[in-house]
Design a protein around this motif. Structure first.
Motif, mmCIF file in Angstrom:
data_model
loop_
_atom_site.group_PDB
_atom_site.id
_atom_site.type_symbol
_atom_site.label_atom_id
_atom_site.label_comp_id
_atom_site.label_asym_id
_atom_site.label_seq_id
_atom_site.Cartn_x
_atom_site.Cartn_y
_atom_site.Cartn_z
ATOM 1 N N LEU A 139 29.982 3.509 -0.177
ATOM 2 C CA LEU A 139 31.375 3.770 0.211
ATOM 3 C C LEU A 139 31.629 5.269 0.271
ATOM 4 C CD1 LEU A 139 33.302 1.266 -2.104
ATOM 5 C CD2 LEU A 139 32.291 0.836 0.135
ATOM 6 N N SER A 140 32.662 5.643 1.015
ATOM 7 C CA SER A 140 33.074 7.056 1.031
ATOM 8 C C SER A 140 33.867 7.349 -0.248
ATOM 9 C CB SER A 140 33.952 7.321 2.250
ATOM 10 O OG SER A 140 35.207 6.684 2.064
ATOM 11 N N GLY A 141 34.125 8.631 -0.494
ATOM 12 C CA GLY A 141 34.890 9.005 -1.693
ATOM 13 C C GLY A 141 36.258 8.345 -1.723
ATOM 14 N N GLY A 142 36.932 8.359 -0.576
ATOM 15 C CA GLY A 142 38.265 7.746 -0.506
ATOM 16 C C GLY A 142 38.208 6.245 -0.739
ATOM 17 N N GLN A 143 37.167 5.602 -0.173
ATOM 18 C CA GLN A 143 37.024 4.149 -0.379
ATOM 19 C C GLN A 143 36.736 3.834 -1.841
ATOM 20 O OE1 GLN A 143 33.937 3.640 2.505
ATOM 21 N NE2 GLN A 143 35.368 3.195 4.182
ATOM 22 N N ARG A 144 35.936 4.689 -2.467
ATOM 23 C CA ARG A 144 35.646 4.483 -3.895
ATOM 24 C C ARG A 144 36.919 4.616 -4.719
ATOM 25 N NH1 ARG A 144 30.397 7.103 -3.005
ATOM 26 N NH2 ARG A 144 31.308 9.134 -3.373
ATOM 27 N N GLN A 145 37.759 5.594 -4.344
ATOM 28 C CA GLN A 145 39.006 5.743 -5.111
ATOM 29 C C GLN A 145 39.909 4.526 -4.879
ATOM 30 O OE1 GLN A 145 39.686 6.787 -7.754
ATOM 31 N NE2 GLN A 145 40.592 8.825 -7.757
ATOM 32 N N ARG A 146 39.846 3.948 -3.685
ATOM 33 C CA ARG A 146 40.610 2.712 -3.439
ATOM 34 C C ARG A 146 40.110 1.586 -4.355
ATOM 35 N NH1 ARG A 146 43.656 2.687 1.610
ATOM 36 N NH2 ARG A 146 43.336 4.694 2.587
ATOM 37 N N VAL A 147 38.791 1.537 -4.563
ATOM 38 C CA VAL A 147 38.245 0.516 -5.470
ATOM 39 C C VAL A 147 38.756 0.752 -6.895
ATOM 40 C CG1 VAL A 147 36.144 -0.399 -6.532
ATOM 41 C CG2 VAL A 147 36.178 0.118 -4.074
ATOM 42 N N ALA A 148 38.752 2.020 -7.304
ATOM 43 C CA ALA A 148 39.225 2.332 -8.666
ATOM 44 C C ALA A 148 40.699 1.922 -8.814
ATOM 45 C CB ALA A 148 39.053 3.822 -8.955
ATOM 46 N N ILE A 149 41.479 2.121 -7.765
ATOM 47 C CA ILE A 149 42.891 1.728 -7.816
ATOM 48 C C ILE A 149 43.001 0.194 -7.831
ATOM 49 C CG2 ILE A 149 45.076 1.785 -6.525
ATOM 50 C CD1 ILE A 149 44.163 4.626 -5.544
ATOM 51 N N ALA A 150 42.143 -0.466 -7.034
ATOM 52 C CA ALA A 150 42.150 -1.936 -7.013
ATOM 53 C C ALA A 150 41.794 -2.478 -8.398
ATOM 54 C CB ALA A 150 41.161 -2.460 -5.978
ATOM 55 N N ARG A 151 40.818 -1.847 -9.042
ATOM 56 C CA ARG A 151 40.408 -2.306 -10.382
ATOM 57 C C ARG A 151 41.562 -2.170 -11.374
ATOM 58 N NH1 ARG A 151 35.664 0.852 -13.273
ATOM 59 N NH2 ARG A 151 37.098 2.549 -12.789
ATOM 60 N N ALA A 152 42.322 -1.094 -11.250
ATOM 61 C CA ALA A 152 43.476 -0.925 -12.146
ATOM 62 C C ALA A 152 44.554 -1.956 -11.821
ATOM 63 C CB ALA A 152 44.032 0.493 -12.009
ATOM 64 N N LEU A 153 44.793 -2.179 -10.537
ATOM 65 C CA LEU A 153 45.933 -3.029 -10.154
ATOM 66 C C LEU A 153 45.668 -4.511 -10.274
ATOM 67 C CD1 LEU A 153 47.368 -1.188 -7.045
ATOM 68 C CD2 LEU A 153 48.297 -1.272 -9.352
ATOM 69 N N ILE A 154 44.400 -4.899 -10.311
ATOM 70 C CA ILE A 154 44.083 -6.324 -10.327
ATOM 71 C C ILE A 154 44.618 -6.989 -11.601
ATOM 72 C CG2 ILE A 154 41.787 -6.302 -11.418
ATOM 73 C CD1 ILE A 154 40.886 -8.126 -9.014
ATOM 74 N N LEU A 155 44.855 -6.169 -12.619
ATOM 75 C CA LEU A 155 45.407 -6.709 -13.879
ATOM 76 C C LEU A 155 46.936 -6.750 -13.854
ATOM 77 C CD1 LEU A 155 42.996 -4.861 -16.313
ATOM 78 C CD2 LEU A 155 42.928 -7.263 -15.640
ATOM 79 N N GLU A 156 47.515 -6.355 -12.743
ATOM 80 C CA GLU A 156 48.970 -6.319 -12.573
ATOM 81 C C GLU A 156 49.669 -5.536 -13.684
ATOM 82 O OE1 GLU A 156 50.321 -10.293 -11.906
ATOM 83 O OE2 GLU A 156 48.964 -10.587 -10.224
ATOM 84 N N PRO A 157 49.245 -4.277 -13.870
ATOM 85 C CA PRO A 157 49.863 -3.453 -14.921
ATOM 86 C C PRO A 157 51.264 -3.019 -14.516
ATOM 87 C CG PRO A 157 48.421 -2.100 -13.599
ATOM 88 C CD PRO A 157 48.287 -3.497 -13.064
ATOM 89 N N ARG A 158 51.992 -2.461 -15.467
ATOM 90 C CA ARG A 158 53.325 -1.920 -15.178
ATOM 91 C C ARG A 158 53.280 -0.392 -15.077
ATOM 92 N NH1 ARG A 158 56.957 -4.619 -18.414
ATOM 93 N NH2 ARG A 158 58.543 -3.364 -17.389
ATOM 94 N N VAL A 159 52.244 0.181 -15.715
ATOM 95 C CA VAL A 159 52.154 1.647 -15.775
ATOM 96 C C VAL A 159 50.765 2.085 -15.300
ATOM 97 C CG1 VAL A 159 52.218 3.657 -17.312
ATOM 98 C CG2 VAL A 159 53.656 1.674 -17.807
ATOM 99 N N LEU A 160 50.712 3.103 -14.460
ATOM 100 C CA LEU A 160 49.429 3.721 -14.107
ATOM 101 C C LEU A 160 49.430 5.161 -14.585
ATOM 102 C CD1 LEU A 160 48.301 2.811 -10.460
ATOM 103 C CD2 LEU A 160 47.646 1.722 -12.609
ATOM 104 N N LEU A 161 48.365 5.534 -15.312
ATOM 105 C CA LEU A 161 48.145 6.928 -15.661
ATOM 106 C C LEU A 161 47.136 7.463 -14.656
ATOM 107 C CD1 LEU A 161 47.742 6.738 -19.564
ATOM 108 C CD2 LEU A 161 49.829 6.877 -18.202
ATOM 109 N N LEU A 162 47.521 8.461 -13.896
ATOM 110 C CA LEU A 162 46.691 8.951 -12.790
ATOM 111 C C LEU A 162 46.241 10.372 -13.110
ATOM 112 C CD1 LEU A 162 49.303 7.733 -10.201
ATOM 113 C CD2 LEU A 162 47.012 6.767 -10.385
#
Ligand SMILES: Nc1ncnc2c1ncn2[C@@H]1O[C@H](COP(=O)(O)OP(=O)(O)OP(=O)(O)O)[C@@H](O)[C@H]1O
Length: 256
Positions: A139-162
């Motif tokens: 994957l490209s860097g941007g696509q990898r960051q999308r995966v990292a965001i997907a991994r965080a969001l798949i748990l349906e959190p309320r807060v993201l620390l970025l």
């Protein structure tokens, strides 16, 4: 949503005690994007790591979603609050497929319906479904960051620390990721705590910003005030001057 009072964070290295964060306080209302900006070494990442439970050596009061936090965090906490790191390559296991990365997050929390959730997570971050069985290096860097965001969001959190979520990416890709983060926050009512050294990035993401220097917060200001060059502290104005023009291309690509 996030209340921090008198937070002090210490490191013990080689017999020396380093106070990396000195008695800082701030609060972030639910659904807000609160930025922390400051030069390298000012303590920004250290704050995020302590809030996420990665660094237990702190004193003060941390309340998240009404719950006072101790040194140890449980699974329920990590389901509610997730962190996205600067370097998506470093944060994804090189020999795990994207499917495995996302599946692990679900299985740790005993969440079922995995197929549907993984596909939805990929859609949510704008990745084609066939990426599911790729490895991070494909994957490209941007696509990898999308995966990292997907991994965080798949748990349906309320807060993201970025933590500098775009600074490892090409300028043209930075805008795409910032737009994605903005859309996701609006759609889900997420609360963001966003750390960066780049005021231009914060300008398009956050309403309120804390400026850190040498482990202290020197100013908490509305972004509009900082943008207009009328921040109270000279240091904040210098930081604005230093970051102007820096990421113009990224900011030009941002949409409302
Ligand atoms: N594990 C550690 N052990 C000892 N000192 C540390 C450790 N991690 C960070 N520090 C120190 O704490 C201070 C704050 O570091 P931190 O990484 O939070 O800064 P930062 O503002 O996020 O910087 P950058 O923008 O470069 O990431 C620095 O002086 C750093 O050297």
């Amino acid at each position: 949503m996030i209340e921090v009072a008198d937070l002090t964070i210490t490191f013990h290295t080689g017999g020396r005690v380093v106070k990396a964060v000195k008695s800082i306080s701030f609060s972030v209302p639910e659904g807000a994007c609160f930025g922390i900006v400051g030069e390298s070494g000012s303590g920004k990442s250290t704050v995020l790591r302590a809030l996420s439970g990665l660094n237990p050596d702190w004193t003060g009061d941390v309340v998240i979603d009404g719950q006072p936090q101790g040194r140890q965090r449980d699974k329920a906490f990590h389901k509610k609050l997730q962190m996205v790191f600067q370097d998506p390559y470093g944060s994804l296991h090189p020999r795990h497929t994207i499917d495995r990365v996302l599946d692990e997050a679900l299985s740790v929390h005993g969440i079922g319906d995995r197929d549907a959730r993984i596909e939805q997570a990929l859609r949510d971050v704008g990745l084609p479904l066939h990426f599911r069985f790729r490895y991070p290096h494909q994957l490209s860097g941007g696509q990898r960051q999308r995966v990292a965001i997907a991994r965080a969001l798949i748990l349906e959190p309320r807060v993201l620390l970025l933590d500098e979520p775009t600074s490892a990416l090409d300028v043209s890709v930075q805008a795409e990721i910032l737009n994605l983060l903005r859309r996701l926050r609006a759609e889900r009512g997420l609360t963001y705590l966003l750390v960066t050294h780049n005021l231009a990035v914060l300008s398009n993401m956050c309403d309120t910003v804390a400026v850190m220097r040498h482990g202290e917060i020197v100013e908490v200001a509305e972004m509009a005030l900082i943008r207009s060059g009328t921040a109270r502290q000279p240091y904040t104005r210098q930081l604005l001057a230093a970051s102007q023009g820096y990421d113009r291309a990224a900011v030009a690509g941002l949409v409302d």
